[in-house]
Design a protein around this motif. Structure first.
Motif, PDB file in Angstrom:
ATOM      1  N   TRP A 137     -10.630  -3.598  16.366  1.00 46.28           N
ATOM      2  CA  TRP A 137     -10.774  -2.843  15.077  1.00 46.28           C
ATOM      3  C   TRP A 137      -9.777  -2.706  14.310  1.00 46.28           C
ATOM      4  O   TRP A 137      -8.532  -2.556  14.891  1.00 46.28           O
ATOM      5  N   PHE A 138      -9.678  -2.960  13.024  1.00 43.03           N
ATOM      6  CA  PHE A 138      -8.616  -3.051  12.094  1.00 43.03           C
ATOM      7  C   PHE A 138      -8.780  -2.248  10.923  1.00 43.03           C
ATOM      8  O   PHE A 138      -9.753  -2.439  10.233  1.00 43.03           O
ATOM      9  N   MET A 139      -7.967  -1.182  10.451  1.00 37.14           N
ATOM     10  CA  MET A 139      -8.024  -0.096   9.456  1.00 37.14           C
ATOM     11  C   MET A 139      -6.809   0.195   9.150  1.00 37.14           C
ATOM     12  O   MET A 139      -5.883   0.714   9.692  1.00 37.14           O
ATOM     13  N   LEU A 140      -6.670  -0.038   7.643  1.00 39.58           N
ATOM     14  CA  LEU A 140      -5.333   0.300   6.786  1.00 39.58           C
ATOM     15  C   LEU A 140      -5.791   1.167   5.752  1.00 39.58           C
ATOM     16  O   LEU A 140      -6.739   0.504   4.941  1.00 39.58           O
ATOM     17  N   THR A 141      -5.015   2.135   5.418  1.00 36.75           N
ATOM     18  CA  THR A 141      -5.271   2.741   4.277  1.00 36.75           C
ATOM     19  C   THR A 141      -3.863   3.049   3.668  1.00 36.75           C
ATOM     20  O   THR A 141      -2.752   3.280   4.085  1.00 36.75           O
ATOM     21  N   GLY A 142      -3.757   3.055   2.167  1.00 32.07           N
ATOM     22  CA  GLY A 142      -2.735   3.151   1.328  1.00 32.07           C
ATOM     23  C   GLY A 142      -2.141   4.562   1.435  1.00 32.07           C
ATOM     24  O   GLY A 142      -2.911   5.618   1.769  1.00 32.07           O
ATOM     25  N   ALA A 149     -14.619   4.341  -6.278  1.00 35.54           N
ATOM     26  CA  ALA A 149     -14.563   2.903  -6.298  1.00 35.54           C
ATOM     27  C   ALA A 149     -13.363   2.369  -6.182  1.00 35.54           C
ATOM     28  O   ALA A 149     -12.951   1.541  -5.359  1.00 35.54           O
ATOM     29  N   GLN A 150     -12.122   3.224  -6.790  1.00 36.18           N
ATOM     30  CA  GLN A 150     -10.625   2.763  -6.629  1.00 36.18           C
ATOM     31  C   GLN A 150     -10.106   2.928  -5.359  1.00 36.18           C
ATOM     32  O   GLN A 150      -9.406   2.002  -4.873  1.00 36.18           O
ATOM     33  N   LEU A 151     -10.736   3.595  -4.435  1.00 32.88           N
ATOM     34  CA  LEU A 151     -10.338   3.976  -3.304  1.00 32.88           C
ATOM     35  C   LEU A 151     -10.402   2.648  -2.231  1.00 32.88           C
ATOM     36  O   LEU A 151      -9.822   2.492  -1.218  1.00 32.88           O
ATOM     37  N   LEU A 152     -11.427   1.987  -2.680  1.00 33.25           N
ATOM     38  CA  LEU A 152     -11.754   0.611  -2.053  1.00 33.25           C
ATOM     39  C   LEU A 152     -10.316  -0.341  -2.287  1.00 33.25           C
ATOM     40  O   LEU A 152     -10.031  -1.252  -1.459  1.00 33.25           O
ATOM     41  N   GLU A 153      -9.562  -0.137  -2.971  1.00 27.66           N
ATOM     42  CA  GLU A 153      -8.328  -0.845  -3.492  1.00 27.66           C
ATOM     43  C   GLU A 153      -7.188  -0.607  -2.457  1.00 27.66           C
ATOM     44  O   GLU A 153      -6.214  -1.181  -2.250  1.00 27.66           O
ATOM     45  N   THR A 154      -7.321   0.689  -1.773  1.00 20.79           N
ATOM     46  CA  THR A 154      -6.280   0.841  -0.637  1.00 20.79           C
ATOM     47  C   THR A 154      -6.773   1.201   0.561  1.00 20.79           C
ATOM     48  O   THR A 154      -6.410   1.904   1.422  1.00 20.79           O
ATOM     49  N   LEU A 155      -7.866   0.039   1.007  1.00 20.51           N
ATOM     50  CA  LEU A 155      -8.415   0.246   2.357  1.00 20.51           C
ATOM     51  C   LEU A 155      -8.829  -1.088   2.717  1.00 20.51           C
ATOM     52  O   LEU A 155      -9.003  -2.092   1.742  1.00 20.51           O
ATOM     53  N   ILE A 156      -8.327  -1.372   4.118  1.00 18.78           N
ATOM     54  CA  ILE A 156      -8.797  -2.648   4.577  1.00 18.78           C
ATOM     55  C   ILE A 156      -9.344  -2.302   6.009  1.00 18.78           C
ATOM     56  O   ILE A 156      -8.642  -1.637   6.802  1.00 18.78           O
ATOM     57  N   MET A 210       0.720  -1.164   0.037  1.00 21.40           N
ATOM     58  CA  MET A 210      -0.025  -0.061   0.071  1.00 21.40           C
ATOM     59  C   MET A 210       0.876   1.354   0.153  1.00 21.40           C
ATOM     60  O   MET A 210       0.474   2.415   0.524  1.00 21.40           O
ATOM     61  N   GLY A 211       1.915   1.057  -0.698  1.00 21.67           N
ATOM     62  CA  GLY A 211       2.853   2.436  -0.627  1.00 21.67           C
ATOM     63  C   GLY A 211       3.830   2.354   0.335  1.00 21.67           C
ATOM     64  O   GLY A 211       3.942   1.463   1.417  1.00 21.67           O
ATOM     65  N   GLU A 212       4.618   3.332   0.458  1.00 24.23           N
ATOM     66  CA  GLU A 212       5.816   3.486   1.477  1.00 24.23           C
ATOM     67  C   GLU A 212       5.236   3.922   2.743  1.00 24.23           C
ATOM     68  O   GLU A 212       6.063   3.640   3.625  1.00 24.23           O
ATOM     69  N   PRO A 218       1.998   3.681   4.457  1.00 30.06           N
ATOM     70  CA  PRO A 218       0.541   3.383   4.557  1.00 30.06           C
ATOM     71  C   PRO A 218      -0.001   3.919   6.049  1.00 30.06           C
ATOM     72  O   PRO A 218       1.230   4.327   6.922  1.00 30.06           O
ATOM     73  N   THR A 219      -1.191   4.114   6.276  1.00 26.06           N
ATOM     74  CA  THR A 219      -1.467   4.750   7.610  1.00 26.06           C
ATOM     75  C   THR A 219      -2.485   3.654   7.900  1.00 26.06           C
ATOM     76  O   THR A 219      -3.326   2.943   7.266  1.00 26.06           O
ATOM     77  N   GLY A 220      -2.723   3.402   9.495  1.00 26.34           N
ATOM     78  CA  GLY A 220      -3.630   2.652   9.958  1.00 26.34           C
ATOM     79  C   GLY A 220      -3.430   2.222  11.519  1.00 26.34           C
ATOM     80  O   GLY A 220      -2.469   2.802  12.012  1.00 26.34           O
ATOM     81  N   TYR A 221      -4.612   1.835  12.000  1.00 27.86           N
ATOM     82  CA  TYR A 221      -4.602   1.384  13.333  1.00 27.86           C
ATOM     83  C   TYR A 221      -5.180   0.119  13.341  1.00 27.86           C
ATOM     84  O   TYR A 221      -5.999  -0.411  12.807  1.00 27.86           O
ATOM     85  N   THR A 222      -4.845  -0.881  14.612  1.00 22.66           N
ATOM     86  CA  THR A 222      -5.525  -1.851  15.048  1.00 22.66           C
ATOM     87  C   THR A 222      -5.666  -1.536  16.696  1.00 22.66           C
ATOM     88  O   THR A 222      -4.800  -1.110  17.239  1.00 22.66           O
ATOM     89  N   ILE A 223      -7.020  -1.819  16.995  1.00 25.32           N
ATOM     90  CA  ILE A 223      -7.189  -1.773  18.718  1.00 25.32           C
ATOM     91  C   ILE A 223      -7.856  -3.087  18.992  1.00 25.32           C
ATOM     92  O   ILE A 223      -8.951  -3.388  18.619  1.00 25.32           O
TER      93      ILE A 223
END
Length: 156
Positions: free
Chosen positions: A60-65, A78-85, A43-45, A47-52
């Protein structure tokens, strides 16, 4: 009636008393290729995100590119969904595996599934590995797995 005899209390899941309880900030998200050992930043050099992990047994688990921008068109959004978990559910620890019974997710196919992740704790670092499999995003590379590293977040 004591709380030990109360059927409501008896059915409550016991809160996890595990070192993973707390907030963890994403440090890196790499994909490893089984056949070559190649690793690349999925997800790139940066990425941002947290898990709690809550003490009550929910994760809770959230990662973004890296470099996400607001979408102006339906296609961009719609393409933003490809850089989200993103997902959440009840979790349990089984040795060095955390298992999430997913009840909400960015991908509806995950709802009702159990997601298994191997983990290793080293002080304030948490490394998470997905099982080896052929992932649709990198099917041309054969079996791959995600290696996700977090550090304990200091809230303040």
């Amino acid at each position: 009636m004591s709380s030990a005899d109360d059927p409501k209390t008896a059915r409550q899941p016991q809160p996890p008393s595990h070192a993973m309880v707390g907030t963890w900030r994403l440090v890196s998200y790499d994909v490893e290729v089984a056949s070559t050992g190649e690793r690349f930043p999925a997800m790139g050099e940066r990425p941002t995100g947290y898990t709690i992990f809550s003490g009550e047994g929910r994760v809770w688990f959230m990662l973004t590119g890296d470099g996400r921008q607001p979408g102006d068109s339906d296609r961009d959004r719609a393409q933003l969904l490809e850089t989200l978990i993103a997902y959440s559910g009840r979790y349990r620890i089984e040795g060095d595996v955390w298992v999430t019974a997913v009840d909400v997710a960015w991908n509806p196919a995950w709802v009702g599934t159990e997601q298994r992740r191997q983990f290793a704790l080293d002080g304030d670092r948490l490394q998470v590995r997905t099982p080896w499999r052929v992932m649709p995003n990198w099917a041309d590379k054969g079996e791959t797995r995600s290696i996700i590293t977090f550090e304990r977040a200091v809230e303040g």
